[in-house]
Design a protein around this motif. Structure first.
Motif, PDB file in Angstrom:
ATOM      1  N   VAL A  12       0.855  -1.183   0.000  1.00  0.00           N
ATOM      2  CA  VAL A  12       0.000   0.000   0.000  1.00  0.00           C
ATOM      3  C   VAL A  12       0.888   1.229   0.000  1.00  0.00           C
ATOM      4  O   VAL A  12       1.655   1.456   0.921  1.00  0.00           O
ATOM      5  N   LEU A  13       0.804   1.997  -1.053  1.00  0.00           N
ATOM      6  CA  LEU A  13       1.511   3.262  -1.117  1.00  0.00           C
ATOM      7  C   LEU A  13       0.483   4.375  -1.091  1.00  0.00           C
ATOM      8  O   LEU A  13      -0.495   4.362  -1.857  1.00  0.00           O
ATOM      9  N   LEU A  14       0.648   5.297  -0.251  1.00  0.00           N
ATOM     10  CA  LEU A  14      -0.288   6.407  -0.178  1.00  0.00           C
ATOM     11  C   LEU A  14       0.140   7.469  -1.181  1.00  0.00           C
ATOM     12  O   LEU A  14       1.281   7.915  -1.180  1.00  0.00           O
ATOM     13  N   LEU A  15      -0.793   7.811  -2.053  1.00  0.00           N
ATOM     14  CA  LEU A  15      -0.517   8.869  -3.011  1.00  0.00           C
ATOM     15  C   LEU A  15      -0.777  10.207  -2.337  1.00  0.00           C
ATOM     16  O   LEU A  15      -1.568  10.313  -1.407  1.00  0.00           O
ATOM     17  N   PRO A  16      -0.136  11.242  -2.813  1.00  0.00           N
ATOM     18  CA  PRO A  16      -0.287  12.521  -2.132  1.00  0.00           C
ATOM     19  C   PRO A  16      -1.694  13.125  -2.252  1.00  0.00           C
ATOM     20  O   PRO A  16      -2.030  14.025  -1.527  1.00  0.00           O
ATOM     21  N   ALA A  17      -2.550  12.602  -3.154  1.00  0.00           N
ATOM     22  CA  ALA A  17      -3.860  13.207  -3.367  1.00  0.00           C
ATOM     23  C   ALA A  17      -4.889  12.606  -2.425  1.00  0.00           C
ATOM     24  O   ALA A  17      -5.712  11.789  -2.803  1.00  0.00           O
ATOM     25  N   GLY A  18      -4.870  12.946  -1.205  1.00  0.00           N
ATOM     26  CA  GLY A  18      -5.917  12.584  -0.271  1.00  0.00           C
ATOM     27  C   GLY A  18      -5.904  11.152   0.209  1.00  0.00           C
ATOM     28  O   GLY A  18      -6.936  10.628   0.589  1.00  0.00           O
ATOM     29  N   GLY A  19      -4.822  10.466   0.182  1.00  0.00           N
ATOM     30  CA  GLY A  19      -4.729   9.144   0.754  1.00  0.00           C
ATOM     31  C   GLY A  19      -5.226   8.033  -0.152  1.00  0.00           C
ATOM     32  O   GLY A  19      -5.662   7.011   0.348  1.00  0.00           O
ATOM     33  N   LEU A  20      -5.208   8.188  -1.469  1.00  0.00           N
ATOM     34  CA  LEU A  20      -5.588   7.116  -2.375  1.00  0.00           C
ATOM     35  C   LEU A  20      -4.437   6.131  -2.496  1.00  0.00           C
ATOM     36  O   LEU A  20      -3.280   6.517  -2.521  1.00  0.00           O
ATOM     37  N   THR A  21      -4.785   4.881  -2.598  1.00  0.00           N
ATOM     38  CA  THR A  21      -3.750   3.870  -2.763  1.00  0.00           C
ATOM     39  C   THR A  21      -3.532   3.617  -4.243  1.00  0.00           C
ATOM     40  O   THR A  21      -4.307   4.057  -5.100  1.00  0.00           O
ATOM     41  N   ILE A  22      -2.491   2.880  -4.560  1.00  0.00           N
ATOM     42  CA  ILE A  22      -2.199   2.525  -5.952  1.00  0.00           C
ATOM     43  C   ILE A  22      -3.319   1.637  -6.493  1.00  0.00           C
ATOM     44  O   ILE A  22      -3.693   1.745  -7.636  1.00  0.00           O
ATOM     45  N   PHE A  23      -3.852   0.794  -5.630  1.00  0.00           N
ATOM     46  CA  PHE A  23      -4.950  -0.061  -6.058  1.00  0.00           C
ATOM     47  C   PHE A  23      -6.161   0.773  -6.478  1.00  0.00           C
ATOM     48  O   PHE A  23      -6.800   0.497  -7.485  1.00  0.00           O
ATOM     49  N   ASP A  24      -6.483   1.823  -5.693  1.00  0.00           N
ATOM     50  CA  ASP A  24      -7.609   2.697  -6.043  1.00  0.00           C
ATOM     51  C   ASP A  24      -7.366   3.382  -7.383  1.00  0.00           C
ATOM     52  O   ASP A  24      -8.264   3.462  -8.225  1.00  0.00           O
ATOM     53  N   ALA A  25      -6.187   3.871  -7.606  1.00  0.00           N
ATOM     54  CA  ALA A  25      -5.872   4.561  -8.858  1.00  0.00           C
ATOM     55  C   ALA A  25      -5.951   3.605 -10.039  1.00  0.00           C
ATOM     56  O   ALA A  25      -6.471   3.955 -11.102  1.00  0.00           O
ATOM     57  N   LEU A  54      -7.753   0.867 -10.205  1.00  0.00           N
ATOM     58  CA  LEU A  54      -9.146   0.495 -10.374  1.00  0.00           C
ATOM     59  C   LEU A  54      -9.913   1.581 -11.135  1.00  0.00           C
ATOM     60  O   LEU A  54     -10.668   1.297 -12.066  1.00  0.00           O
ATOM     61  N   VAL A  55      -9.693   2.821 -10.762  1.00  0.00           N
ATOM     62  CA  VAL A  55     -10.376   3.931 -11.434  1.00  0.00           C
ATOM     63  C   VAL A  55      -9.930   4.027 -12.884  1.00  0.00           C
ATOM     64  O   VAL A  55     -10.747   4.168 -13.792  1.00  0.00           O
ATOM     65  N   SER A  56      -8.628   3.955 -13.125  1.00  0.00           N
ATOM     66  CA  SER A  56      -8.143   4.083 -14.503  1.00  0.00           C
ATOM     67  C   SER A  56      -8.601   2.900 -15.360  1.00  0.00           C
ATOM     68  O   SER A  56      -9.001   3.093 -16.515  1.00  0.00           O
ATOM     69  N   THR A  57      -8.583   1.703 -14.816  1.00  0.00           N
ATOM     70  CA  THR A  57      -9.058   0.541 -15.566  1.00  0.00           C
ATOM     71  C   THR A  57     -10.549   0.683 -15.891  1.00  0.00           C
ATOM     72  O   THR A  57     -10.986   0.396 -16.999  1.00  0.00           O
ATOM     73  N   SER A  58     -11.332   1.143 -14.930  1.00  0.00           N
ATOM     74  CA  SER A  58     -12.770   1.324 -15.151  1.00  0.00           C
ATOM     75  C   SER A  58     -13.033   2.368 -16.231  1.00  0.00           C
ATOM     76  O   SER A  58     -13.879   2.167 -17.111  1.00  0.00           O
ATOM     77  N   GLY A  89     -13.809   2.515 -23.784  1.00  0.00           N
ATOM     78  CA  GLY A  89     -13.536   1.560 -24.861  1.00  0.00           C
ATOM     79  C   GLY A  89     -14.808   0.880 -25.343  1.00  0.00           C
ATOM     80  O   GLY A  89     -15.036   0.724 -26.545  1.00  0.00           O
ATOM     81  N   LEU A  90     -15.661   0.473 -24.398  1.00  0.00           N
ATOM     82  CA  LEU A  90     -16.927  -0.156 -24.786  1.00  0.00           C
ATOM     83  C   LEU A  90     -17.868   0.840 -25.466  1.00  0.00           C
ATOM     84  O   LEU A  90     -18.599   0.471 -26.384  1.00  0.00           O
ATOM     85  N   LEU A  91     -17.853   2.100 -25.037  1.00  0.00           N
ATOM     86  CA  LEU A  91     -18.670   3.111 -25.715  1.00  0.00           C
ATOM     87  C   LEU A  91     -18.213   3.308 -27.159  1.00  0.00           C
ATOM     88  O   LEU A  91     -19.033   3.419 -28.067  1.00  0.00           O
TER      89      LEU A  91
END
Length: 143
Positions: free
Chosen positions: A4-17, A19-23, A29-31
């Motif tokens: 778990v690495l905390l990103l400087p933008a409000g405590g988001l983890t690498i996993f959260d980033a 997940l958001v980018s993949t979504s 892409g589907l659109l």
């Protein structure tokens, strides 16, 4: 907690980033894929319609034979014009022309307008015809 690495933008983890980018990539892409499928279907249906129109046009011209030479007959008297319709007072010539044109457009050339008159208004409202139509449209029950 090595993974778990905390990103400087409000405590988001690498996993959260990730997940958001993949979504986001997946949704857009589907659109894009959906737009391409709809465009392809449109082109397919246009080509099918063009083929049907060409076949119908060819079917009309299959039995065509050259027209026989027409011997000109003596000039015939032009048919008498249809009598002018009986018009109630207060109806302008433009309205008569518009009604006659509408009847000609919807019914064809073999119909004659014989009369134009106003319908009696049993209980005319203050709103007028268009206002009454709006009230009827907006207050009709949803059944």
């Amino acid at each position: 907690m090595d993974h778990v690495l905390l990103l400087p933008a409000g405590g988001l983890t690498i996993f959260d980033a990730s997940l958001v980018s993949t979504s986001l990539v997946l949704v857009f892409g589907l659109l894009i894929l959906l737009c391409l499928i709809i465009t392809l279907e449109g082109k397919i249906f246009d080509s099918i319609n063009a083929k049907k129109r060409a076949q119908a046009k060819d079917a009309l011209h299959v039995g065509d034979k050259p027209a026989p030479a027409v011997v000109s007959a003596p000039a015939q008297a032009a048919p008498a014009p249809a009598p002018a319709p009986a018009v109630e007072g207060g109806i302008s010539g433009e309205i008569v022309a518009a009604i006659s044109a509408a009847v000609y457009y919807t019914e064809g050339a073999n119909v004659t307008v014989r009369g134009i008159r106003r319908l009696p208004q049993p209980g005319a409202s203050r709103r007028g015809v268009w206002g009454d139509a709006g009230v009827l449209q907006n207050t009709r029950p949803f059944i």
